[in-house]
Scaffold this active site. Sequence first.
Site, PDB file in Angstrom:
ATOM      1  N   ASN A  15       0.775  -1.138   0.261  1.00 44.30           N
ATOM      2  CA  ASN A  15       0.063  -0.245   0.102  1.00 44.30           C
ATOM      3  C   ASN A  15       0.749   1.303   0.073  1.00 44.30           C
ATOM      4  O   ASN A  15       0.525   2.322  -0.736  1.00 44.30           O
ATOM      5  CB  ASN A  15      -0.995  -0.017   1.303  1.00 44.30           C
ATOM      6  CG  ASN A  15      -2.333  -0.908   0.899  1.00 44.30           C
ATOM      7  OD1 ASN A  15      -2.865  -0.392   0.291  1.00 44.30           O
ATOM      8  ND2 ASN A  15      -2.451  -1.916   1.638  1.00 44.30           N
ATOM      9  N   MET A  92       0.735  -3.001  12.195  1.00 42.57           N
ATOM     10  CA  MET A  92      -0.048  -4.023  12.992  1.00 42.57           C
ATOM     11  C   MET A  92      -0.094  -3.928  14.422  1.00 42.57           C
ATOM     12  O   MET A  92       0.015  -4.984  15.217  1.00 42.57           O
ATOM     13  CB  MET A  92       0.606  -5.576  12.523  1.00 42.57           C
ATOM     14  CG  MET A  92       0.397  -5.886  11.011  1.00 42.57           C
ATOM     15  SD  MET A  92      -1.336  -5.702  10.438  1.00 42.57           S
ATOM     16  CE  MET A  92      -2.040  -6.971  11.078  1.00 42.57           C
ATOM     17  N   HIS A 111      -8.151  -0.738   5.660  1.00 38.18           N
ATOM     18  CA  HIS A 111      -8.401  -1.994   6.446  1.00 38.18           C
ATOM     19  C   HIS A 111      -9.180  -2.910   5.105  1.00 38.18           C
ATOM     20  O   HIS A 111     -10.142  -2.570   4.456  1.00 38.18           O
ATOM     21  CB  HIS A 111      -9.548  -1.697   7.259  1.00 38.18           C
ATOM     22  CG  HIS A 111     -10.425  -3.063   7.844  1.00 38.18           C
ATOM     23  ND1 HIS A 111      -9.569  -3.584   9.005  1.00 38.18           N
ATOM     24  CD2 HIS A 111     -11.463  -3.814   7.833  1.00 38.18           C
ATOM     25  CE1 HIS A 111     -10.195  -4.732   9.459  1.00 38.18           C
ATOM     26  NE2 HIS A 111     -11.191  -4.816   8.844  1.00 38.18           N
ATOM     27  N   ASP A 145     -11.585   3.860  19.037  1.00 34.49           N
ATOM     28  CA  ASP A 145     -12.375   2.697  18.723  1.00 34.49           C
ATOM     29  C   ASP A 145     -11.686   1.887  17.686  1.00 34.49           C
ATOM     30  O   ASP A 145     -12.057   2.138  16.467  1.00 34.49           O
ATOM     31  CB  ASP A 145     -13.726   3.264  18.505  1.00 34.49           C
ATOM     32  CG  ASP A 145     -15.046   2.328  18.015  1.00 34.49           C
ATOM     33  OD1 ASP A 145     -14.488   0.883  18.144  1.00 34.49           O
ATOM     34  OD2 ASP A 145     -15.666   2.548  17.447  1.00 34.49           O
TER      35      ASP A 145
HETATM   36  C1  GRF Z   1      -3.225  -4.686   3.752  1.00 34.82           C
HETATM   37  O1  GRF Z   1      -4.050  -5.862   3.636  1.00 34.82           O
HETATM   38  C2  GRF Z   1      -4.033  -3.626   4.935  1.00 34.82           C
HETATM   39  O2  GRF Z   1      -5.458  -3.619   4.464  1.00 34.82           O
HETATM   40  C3  GRF Z   1      -3.803  -4.439   6.178  1.00 34.82           C
HETATM   41  O3  GRF Z   1      -2.515  -4.769   5.941  1.00 34.82           O
HETATM   42  C4  GRF Z   1      -2.336  -5.176   4.664  1.00 34.82           C
HETATM   43  C5  GRF Z   1      -0.916  -4.397   4.503  1.00 34.82           C
HETATM   44  O4  GRF Z   1      -0.361  -4.973   3.184  1.00 34.82           O
HETATM   45  N1  GRF Z   1      -4.033  -3.367   7.296  1.00 34.82           N
HETATM   46  P1  GRF Z   1       1.023  -4.118   2.596  1.00 34.82           P
HETATM   47  O5  GRF Z   1       1.922  -4.128   3.798  1.00 34.82           O
HETATM   48  O6  GRF Z   1       0.549  -2.669   2.330  1.00 34.82           O
HETATM   49  O7  GRF Z   1       1.191  -4.880   1.453  1.00 34.82           O
END
Ligand code: GRF
Length: 224
Positions: A15, A92, A111, A145
């Site tokens: 991402n 995470m 998400h 939240d």
């Molecule tokens: C993605 O699926 C995002 O939605 C989730 O964690 C994943 C991260 O993927 N929160 P990347 O590290 O961006 O490839």
Amino acid sequence: MTLKVAVLASGRGSNLEALLRQIDAGRVDARVGLVLTDKPGAACLDKARAAGVPALVELPRETGESAAAYDARLIEVLRAERPDLIVLAGFMRILGTAFCEAFAGRIINIHPALLPSFKGAHGVRDTLAAGARVAGCTTHFVTADLDGGPIILQAAVPILRDDTMESLAARVLALEHQILPRTVDLIARGQVRTAADGVVVEAGSSWFDADVRPLPGALYPDGF
Ligand code: GRF
């Protein structure tokens, strides 16, 4: 004014890479000033380095460190950076109230499910396991939240009869790579505002006019 963005990520950083690519292509009025990870050596750092992001920070949680103490260190790093927007792109860790309040209205998350369903760390798996017929992803403002802050954009794909976790996750991820940069651009252009009853997106023109291709079969919000 070009939005100054800090990205927090823990893993492969696809991402982040998608955001950097769209910035580079001139489709997102932002620049990434800092990428921070809690996982030393994570692949997201390589992507940031390759794109010339000026500051790369490894901030692992120390043994025995409380979540609150970690958040305090994170707040300190980000206060020094002074980003206009903090993007959680696969970060995470659950961020506590102090962090959310320090940057209230300036943190977004991507998400991999259609919130408010399937909150938590396994959005795609839980969507599939529930027997849902449609999957998707959501960008939203981050509040204390968990996965419950105001929704900004969503996009959806149908779940196919022979879908596996992997095949569905790949289609959802492709959508994430579209809605996250689009969300940052909308914020940069001042086209996202929070109202008492949620988020208002005032998309002036469609991103699909800008050389971004819709995914076959996907459903996008009006003005995407
Ligand atoms: C993605 O699926 C995002 O939605 C989730 O964690 C994943 C991260 O993927 N929160 P990347 O590290 O961006 O490839």
